[in-house]
Design an enzyme around this catalytic site. Structure first.
Site, PDB file in Angstrom:
ATOM      1  CG  HIS A  56      53.121  31.008  36.404  1.00 44.40           C
ATOM      2  ND1 HIS A  56      53.191  29.931  35.550  1.00 44.40           N
ATOM      3  CD2 HIS A  56      51.960  31.635  36.095  1.00 44.40           C
ATOM      4  CE1 HIS A  56      52.119  29.900  34.777  1.00 44.40           C
ATOM      5  NE2 HIS A  56      51.366  30.940  35.089  1.00 44.40           N
ATOM      6  CD  GLU A  58      57.010  27.717  38.491  1.00 42.66           C
ATOM      7  OE1 GLU A  58      56.129  28.542  38.819  1.00 42.66           O
ATOM      8  OE2 GLU A  58      56.758  26.658  37.899  1.00 42.66           O
ATOM      9  CB  CYS A  86      53.847  26.092  32.820  1.00 46.46           C
ATOM     10  SG  CYS A  86      54.420  27.799  32.942  1.00 46.46           S
ATOM     11  CB  CYS A  89      57.932  28.466  34.824  1.00 45.14           C
ATOM     12  SG  CYS A  89      56.619  29.586  35.384  1.00 45.14           S
TER      13      CYS A  89
END
EC number: 3.5.4.33
Length: 149
Positions: A56, A58, A86, A89
């Protein structure tokens, strides 16, 4: 004195990263990490490119920022991300001890707020910065995906 480096300025940098993800056929989420009004890390989703569900924006940004700083804690940093993080993260942000998280669009089903994920107690959160722009890019991506299938 007016500070030209505000939350909108840095969220626009995160949106540039999201556009790079869009151009690579990745879910268009972008992130930048800022310290003392300087971008020290920039990233976007790479889950398809790397065939890695943890890639992701992040997570990529946390790794780059830690590498830049030479340490794992990001206490003096702000994460700007185009979509509410999410659970994974948010959990990683807990361990980095990031000072602040600023996000664009909310993620009502999978976001850390809906799932009641715990952040580091000192982390400040601000949502809705350039929310329309962030949400629009995501909607466009998924509309195009549906039309291709």
């Amino acid at each position: 004195m007016i500070n030209p480096f505000d939350d909108i300025y840095f969220m626009k940098r995160a949106l540039q990263e999201a556009q790079l993800a869009f151009d690579k056929n990745e879910v268009p989420i972008g992130a930048v990490i800022v310290m003392n009004n300087q971008v020290i890390a920039r990233a976007h989703n790479l889950t398809e490119t790397l065939n890695d569900v943890t890639a992701h924006a992040e997570m990529q940004a946390f790794t780059a920022a830690s590498d830049f700083l030479g340490g794992k804690y990001l206490k003096e940093c702000t994460l700007y991300v185009t979509l509410e993080p999410c659970q994974m993260c948010a959990g990683a942000s807990y361990w980095t001890q990031i000072g602040k998280i600023v996000y664009g669009a909310s993620e009502k089903k999978r976001g850390f707020l809906a799932l009641k994920t715990t952040l580091h107690p000192k982390t400040k959160v601000l949502g809705g910065i350039l929310e329309e722009e962030s949400a629009s890019l995501l909607k466009r991506f998924f509309i195009e995906k549906r039309n291709l299938n």
